[in-house]
Design a protein around this motif. Structure first.
Motif, PDB file in Angstrom:
ATOM      1  N   ARG A 178       0.819  -1.217   0.000  1.00 41.21           N
ATOM      2  CA  ARG A 178       0.000   0.000   0.000  1.00 41.21           C
ATOM      3  C   ARG A 178       0.851   1.264   0.000  1.00 41.21           C
ATOM      4  N   GLY A 179       2.166   1.112   0.184  1.00 42.00           N
ATOM      5  CA  GLY A 179       3.035   2.282   0.047  1.00 42.00           C
ATOM      6  C   GLY A 179       3.700   2.705   1.342  1.00 42.00           C
ATOM      7  N   PRO A 180       4.758   3.523   1.201  1.00 48.74           N
ATOM      8  CA  PRO A 180       5.605   3.887   2.350  1.00 48.74           C
ATOM      9  C   PRO A 180       4.855   4.596   3.473  1.00 48.74           C
ATOM     10  N   GLU A 181       3.724   5.267   3.154  1.00 47.01           N
ATOM     11  CA  GLU A 181       3.022   5.961   4.244  1.00 47.01           C
ATOM     12  C   GLU A 181       2.396   4.987   5.241  1.00 47.01           C
ATOM     13  N   PHE A 182       2.337   3.677   4.890  1.00 49.68           N
ATOM     14  CA  PHE A 182       1.724   2.695   5.784  1.00 49.68           C
ATOM     15  C   PHE A 182       2.732   1.851   6.552  1.00 49.68           C
ATOM     16  N   GLU A 185       9.710  -0.470   4.545  1.00 49.08           N
ATOM     17  CA  GLU A 185      10.003  -1.419   3.461  1.00 49.08           C
ATOM     18  C   GLU A 185      10.188  -2.807   4.057  1.00 49.08           C
ATOM     19  N   ASP A 191       6.565  -6.798   7.771  1.00 50.30           N
ATOM     20  CA  ASP A 191       5.310  -6.163   8.178  1.00 50.30           C
ATOM     21  C   ASP A 191       4.318  -7.209   8.673  1.00 50.30           C
ATOM     22  N   ASP A 195      -0.235  -3.857   7.845  1.00 53.54           N
ATOM     23  CA  ASP A 195      -0.751  -2.522   7.521  1.00 53.54           C
ATOM     24  C   ASP A 195      -0.297  -2.054   6.144  1.00 53.54           C
ATOM     25  N   ARG A 196       0.970  -2.281   5.873  1.00 54.73           N
ATOM     26  CA  ARG A 196       1.488  -1.835   4.585  1.00 54.73           C
ATOM     27  C   ARG A 196       1.335  -2.918   3.521  1.00 54.73           C
ATOM     28  N   ASP A 247      -9.651   3.431   2.629  1.00 58.22           N
ATOM     29  CA  ASP A 247      -8.640   3.044   3.608  1.00 58.22           C
ATOM     30  C   ASP A 247      -8.804   1.659   4.203  1.00 58.22           C
TER      31      ASP A 247
END
Ligand code: ATP
Ligand code: MG
Ligand code: MG
Ligand code: MG
Length: 478
Positions: A178-182, A185, A191, A195-196, A247
Motif C-alpha cells: 500500500r506504500g511507504p506511508e503505511f 520497506e 510487516d 498494515d502496509r 482506507d
C-alpha cells in the motif's frame, strides 16, 4: 470498481478458463462439525480430501464466510470482517502450482479493459513455503517477480493440512504494497501487522500425503499424492478496498452506506475521532453480518450460531447507544445494508420482511431487558463498591446473561465504564457447566456419528467457534 463487478470478473475469468461456477454454500456450514462456513474450500472438503470423487476437475465460487475468531480485529485493522466473501478457484487433480500462479497473476495484473483487475505488478509481493523452490521459481518465471519480492515463510504461515493424517502441502500468499506511508520497506516478512503489505490471496498446493500429524508444525511427509489439488482464497472486500481507493474494508461500497447512516444518526463525523470511528466500523460490520446470517436462516438464541448472531446484533445496538443514539437503530440500518448487498444477493430483498422482523424483534427484546438488566447491573455495582471489592461475581455476570440476555462483552463494557472488574473465569465456568449439560442432552438425543477428521485443522484455526469467539469478543470499543 464496484464489489459486484470484481466478483463478476473473478467468476468470469475462471469460467472462461474451464471452471464450473458453483454458487455460494450457506453460512451455516455444510457440515455440523463447523458452526459457520469459514473459507471457500469448506463445501469442497470431501473432494479435496479424496473422500468423494469431484464432479468437476475445476471449480470457482464466491463463498460467503463468517469468522468469529476475527471479531476482535473488526474496526481496528483495515482488513477483518466477521462476514466477508472469499473468491476461490479449485483444481481437483487437474492443474497445479504453475496453473494456479498463472491464473491468479493474469487476473490480478490483467488490464481492466481486458477483463482483469488492473493491479500494478510492481506493487505485488508473494510468500512461499521455506523449501518450495518450485513455487518460487514459477513466480519468478511466470510473473517475472524479482527474487526480493518472493519471500519464504515457515509452516506457521505457509503450510496447510487438515490436522490429521491425509493431504497437506505448502501455500503461497499474494500481498499488495500500500506504500511507504503505511510502514517500512521489507515486505510481508517484516510487516507482520499487515498494515502496509496487505494479504489478498492465498494459494494452497495440496501435494503431499502426511502422517503422524502432531500439530500445525509437526508432522511427517510420507510421499506425493497421486491427485494433487489446488485450493485458493481471495478476499473480495480486501481487493475492493484497494481498487476503490479507500482506507479499509468498512469503507467499500457494500459496507460504507451503513457506516455513513450510523454516523448521521449519531450526529458524528466519521474520521474525526478514533474511538467513534472504531464503533461505527463495528456497527457497519455487525449489521451486515446479522443481515447475512439471518438471510441464511440463523435466528438469535442462547446457543451456538444463534448466540453468535445475538451478540453481533446486540453489540451493534449497544455501540449505537454509546454513540448517543437512544432510538431503535436496526430499522434505520438494516435496510441500508440490504440495499448495499442485494445486487449480489437478491434474496435479501425478496426475503427482507422475514429477515427484518427477526432482527427488529431481537433489538426490541434487548432494549426491554437492557433497562431491567441495567437496573440489576447498577445494584450489583453499587453493592460491589460498598463492599470495597469493586468486582462483579461470575454468578452476577451469568445471571445478567441468562435472565437478561446481556452478552458478556456488553457486561464487561458496562463494568469498565463503572471502573469495576468482572470475574470472567467464574462466568466462563458457569457457562461451560450450562453448555456441557446442553451438549450431553443433545448427544443423548442424536444417533449416528460424524467424520470430523478433515475439519480438525479448521477447528484448530477457527473454532470451536461458538466458545472461542465468546472469549475474544470483549476488548473492543473500550
Ligand atoms: P489474515 O492473516 O489477514 O488474518 P488469513 O491468513 O487468516 O488472513 P486465509 O485463511 O488465508 O486468511 O484466507 C484467504 C483470504 O481470505 C485472505 O488472504 C484474505 O484475503 C481473506 N480473509 C481472511 N479473513 C478475512 C476476514 N476476516 N475479513 C476479510 N477477508 C478475510
Ligand atoms: Mg486471519
Ligand atoms: Mg494470513
Ligand atoms: Mg492467509
Amino acid at each position: 470498481m464496484q464489489t459486484a463487478e470484481i466478483r463478476r470478473r473473478f467468476l468470469e475469468h475462471f469460467a472462461t478458463r474451464g471452471h464450473t461456477v458453483v454458487p455460494s454454500a450457506s453460512l451455516v456450514s455444510p457440515d455440523p462439525s463447523l458452526l459457520f462456513t469459514v473459507a471457500g474450500m469448506v463445501p469442497f472438503i470431501p473432494y479435496l480430501t479424496g473422500r468423494e470423487p469431484a464432479p468437476f476437475a475445476r471449480a470457482t465460487s464466491v463463498q460467503k464466510c463468517v469468522r468469529t475468531l476475527d471479531i476482535e480485529e473488526v474496526g481496528k485493522t483495515t482488513r477483518h470482517g466477521t462476514f466477508f466473501q472469499m473468491n476461490g478457484n479449485f483444481s481437483f487433480g487437474d492443474y497445479f502450482k504453475e496453473g494456479a500462479i498463472q491464473l491468479a497473476w493474469e487476473l490480478l495484473t490483467g488490464s481492466v479493459e481486458a477483463g482483469g483487475l488492473g493491479f500494478d505488478p510492481d506493487r505485488l509481493w508473494v510468500t512461499v513455503y521455506l523449501d518450495d523452490d518450485e513455487a518460487a521459481e514459477a513466480w519468478h518465471r511466470i510473473a517475472g517477480l524479482p527474487v526480493e519480492r518472493i519471500q519464504r515463510l515457515g509452516k506457521k504461515d505457509n503450510y496447510w493440512h487438515t490436522g490429521a493424517a491425509g493431504p497437506g502441502g505448502p501455500c503461497s500468499e499474494i500481498y499488495y504494497d500500500r506504500g511507504p506511508e503505511f510502514g517500512p520497506e521489507g515486505g510481508p516478512l517484516v510487516d507482520t501487522g499487515g498494515d502496509r503489505f496487505l494479504e489478498i490471496w492465498n494459494l494452497v498446493f495440496m501435494q503431499y500425503e502426511l502422517t503422524d500429524v502432531r500439530s500445525k508444525e509437526e508432522f511427517t511427509v510420507v510421499g506425493e499424492l497421486p491427485n494433487k489439488n489446488i485450493d485458493t482464497g481471495m478476499g473480495l472486500e480486501r481487493v475492493a478496498f484497494l481498487l476503490q481507493g479507500v482506507d479499509n474494508m468498512y469503507e467499500i461500497d457494500e459496507v460504507a452506506p451503513v457506516l455513513r447512516r450510523a454516523a448521521e444518526l449519531a450526529g458524528v463525523t466519521y474520521g474525526k475521532d478514533h474511538e467513534a470511528d472504531v464503533r461505527l466500523r463495528v456497527v457497519a460490520d455487525h449489521v451486515r453480518s446479522g443481515l447475512m446470517l439471518i438471510g441464511d436462516g440463523v435466528t438469535p438464541g442462547n446457543e451456538g450460531r444463534g448466540y453468535i448472531l445475538r451478540r453481533l446484533l446486540r453489540r451493534a445496538v449497544r455501540s449505537m447507544k454509546l454513540l448517543g443514539v437512544e432510538d431503535a437503530t436496526l430499522p434505520e440500518l438494516l435496510p441500508v445494508s440490504r440495499d448495499a448487498m442485494s445486487a449480489s444477493y437478491p434474496e435479501l430483498a425478496t426475503d427482507f420482511a422475514r429477515i427484518s422482523s427477526v432482527a427488529y424483534a431481537e433489538e426490541e427484546a434487548f432494549r426491554r431487558t437492557l433497562t431491567s438488566g441495567t437496573a440489576l447491573f447498577d445494584t450489583a455495582v453499587a453493592q460491589a463498591k460498598q463492599a470495597g471489592t469493586p468486582s462483579l461475581s461470575g454468578e452476577q455476570a451469568f445471571s445478567l446473561h441468562d435472565t437478561f440476555g446481556f452478552p458478556i462483552d456488553v457486561t464487561l463494557e458496562m463494568a469498565a465504564e463503572q471502573g469495576v472488574t468482572v470475574d470472567e473465569a467464574g462466568f466462563r465456568a458457569l457457562m461451560k457447566e450450562q453448555r456441557d449439560r446442553a451438549r450431553a442432552d443433545a448427544r443423548a438425543k442424536r444417533t449416528g456419528s460424524v467424520d470430523v477428521l478433515a475439519y480438525r485443522r479448521l477447528l484448530a484455526d477457527h473454532g470451536p467457534t461458538d466458545w472461542q469467539a465468546y472469549e475474544t469478543l470483549r476488548t473492543d470499543s473500550r
